[in-house]
Scaffold this active site. Structure first.
Site, mmCIF file in Angstrom:
data_model
loop_
_atom_site.group_PDB
_atom_site.id
_atom_site.type_symbol
_atom_site.label_atom_id
_atom_site.label_comp_id
_atom_site.label_asym_id
_atom_site.label_seq_id
_atom_site.Cartn_x
_atom_site.Cartn_y
_atom_site.Cartn_z
ATOM 1 N N GLY A 13 0.781 -1.243 0.000
ATOM 2 C CA GLY A 13 0.000 0.000 0.000
ATOM 3 C C GLY A 13 0.804 1.279 0.000
ATOM 4 N N SER A 14 2.067 1.218 -0.463
ATOM 5 C CA SER A 14 2.839 2.472 -0.465
ATOM 6 C C SER A 14 2.249 3.480 -1.454
ATOM 7 C CB SER A 14 4.319 2.203 -0.766
ATOM 8 O OG SER A 14 4.508 1.816 -2.106
ATOM 9 N N ASN A 15 1.707 3.013 -2.559
ATOM 10 C CA ASN A 15 1.058 3.948 -3.495
ATOM 11 C C ASN A 15 -0.202 4.545 -2.903
ATOM 12 O OD1 ASN A 15 2.333 4.202 -6.303
ATOM 13 N ND2 ASN A 15 2.548 2.032 -5.852
ATOM 14 N N LEU A 85 -4.518 -6.992 -7.125
ATOM 15 C CA LEU A 85 -4.100 -8.127 -7.954
ATOM 16 C C LEU A 85 -5.245 -8.972 -8.506
ATOM 17 C CD1 LEU A 85 -0.890 -9.220 -6.021
ATOM 18 C CD2 LEU A 85 -1.133 -7.599 -7.910
ATOM 19 N N ASN A 102 -5.461 1.681 -13.506
ATOM 20 C CA ASN A 102 -4.527 0.775 -12.839
ATOM 21 C C ASN A 102 -3.107 1.287 -13.049
ATOM 22 O OD1 ASN A 102 -3.588 -1.775 -11.647
ATOM 23 N ND2 ASN A 102 -2.932 -2.311 -13.723
ATOM 24 N N HIS A 104 0.768 -0.131 -13.465
ATOM 25 C CA HIS A 104 1.532 -1.354 -13.735
ATOM 26 C C HIS A 104 3.025 -1.018 -13.669
ATOM 27 C CE1 HIS A 104 2.006 -5.435 -15.188
ATOM 28 N NE2 HIS A 104 2.996 -4.982 -15.932
ATOM 29 N N ASP A 145 -4.120 -5.662 -18.128
ATOM 30 C CA ASP A 145 -3.068 -4.745 -18.586
ATOM 31 C C ASP A 145 -3.190 -4.319 -20.047
ATOM 32 O OD1 ASP A 145 -1.931 -5.067 -16.037
ATOM 33 O OD2 ASP A 145 -0.785 -6.800 -16.703
ATOM 34 N N GLU A 174 6.510 5.681 -9.359
ATOM 35 C CA GLU A 174 5.069 5.572 -9.078
ATOM 36 C C GLU A 174 4.639 6.643 -8.087
ATOM 37 O OE1 GLU A 174 4.144 0.907 -9.965
ATOM 38 O OE2 GLU A 174 4.648 1.406 -7.907
HETATM 39 C C1 GAR Z 1 3.256 -1.438 -7.461
HETATM 40 O O1 GAR Z 1 4.575 -1.434 -7.936
HETATM 41 C C2 GAR Z 1 2.276 -1.626 -8.611
HETATM 42 O O2 GAR Z 1 2.715 -1.070 -9.811
HETATM 43 C C3 GAR Z 1 2.210 -3.114 -8.694
HETATM 44 O O3 GAR Z 1 2.201 -3.561 -7.369
HETATM 45 C C4 GAR Z 1 3.007 -2.671 -6.598
HETATM 46 C C5 GAR Z 1 2.255 -2.338 -5.329
HETATM 47 O O4 GAR Z 1 3.066 -1.613 -4.450
HETATM 48 N N1 GAR Z 1 1.032 -3.538 -9.414
HETATM 49 C C6 GAR Z 1 1.017 -4.608 -10.214
HETATM 50 O O5 GAR Z 1 1.970 -5.338 -10.356
HETATM 51 C C7 GAR Z 1 -0.307 -4.854 -10.905
HETATM 52 N N2 GAR Z 1 -0.142 -5.779 -11.999
HETATM 53 P P1 GAR Z 1 2.461 -0.908 -3.185
HETATM 54 O O6 GAR Z 1 1.517 -1.916 -2.521
HETATM 55 O O7 GAR Z 1 3.625 -0.571 -2.322
HETATM 56 O O8 GAR Z 1 1.701 0.302 -3.657
#
Ligand code: GAR
Length: 191
Positions: A13-15, A85, A102, A104, A145, A174
């Site tokens: 969940g950092s994003n 996911l 989304n 990616h 995607d 990101e």
């Molecule tokens: C992120 O890098 C995102 O791009 C990726 O999961 C990570 C989640 O990081 N998403 C995918 O791979 C989707 N196909 P986070 O939980 O620290 O935000």
């Protein structure tokens, strides 16, 4: 008019945290809900400091229309998948045309599709000896995607970069761009 966003996440969940921090300063945008399919996901603790209680849902409520009805009721301007996911079914895509986006962790159409997420992507990029990678923010359609690309950004990688180092570079990109792209999309919708 106030804009409302709903965030979906499956993991760390950092994003989501960056998005919450960004819009905390903006009275015109509200993070209406943070939804996760995983009861132990890091995102749950990350959003608490923002006064947000993440909601955990299970597979049946995601696929039987229960969660969809709930989200529809709240009438969000944008649904944001930030490390989510599970595949959004046709019912979700139909209910929210051009309203689900989304992120990616690669330069689509490279390294996309089922099974290509998180570390798997970064390991594949490293295995191929690529000299750059990046991020893609795109609309969600019924194929993994494959929806229309909204934004991409690139970063150089060196042969010394392990998958973890690549992941770190991608996360930085990101965090820098995702909240701003969301803000931009909401602004366009308001025009
Ligand atoms: C992120 O890098 C995102 O791009 C990726 O999961 C990570 C989640 O990081 N998403 C995918 O791979 C989707 N196909 P986070 O939980 O620290 O935000």
């Amino acid at each position: 008019m106030n804009k409302r966003i709903v965030l979906f996440a499956s993991g760390n969940g950092s994003n989501v945290e960056q998005i919450c921090r960004f819009f905390e300063q903006d009275a015109t945008v509200t993070v209406q809900a943070v939804l996760t399919n995983k009861a132990t996901a890091g995102v749950i603790n990350r959003v608490k400091p923002f006064g947000i209680e993440a909601e955990v849902f299970d597979k049946s409520s995601f696929t039987d229309g229960t969660l969809l009805a709930q989200v529809k009721n709240s009438n969000p301007d944008l649904i944001v998948l930030a490390g989510f996911l599970w595949k959004m079914g046709a019912d979700w895509v139909k209910a929210f045309p051009k309203k689900i986006i989304n992120i990616h962790p690669a330069l689509l159409p490279n390294y996309g599709g089922k099974g290509m997420y998180g570390e798997h992507v970064h390991r594949a990029v490293r295995a191929n000896g690529d000299q750059e990678t990046g991020i893609t923010i795109h609309y969600v359609n019924e194929q993994y995607d494959e929806g229309a690309v909204i934004f991409q950004a690139k970063v150089a990688i060196s042969p010394q970069d392990e998958a973890a180092a690549i992941a770190e570079k991608v996360h930085q990109l990101e965090h820098r761009h995702f909240p701003e792209v969301i803000a931009q999309l909401l602004k366009i919708k308001a025009e």
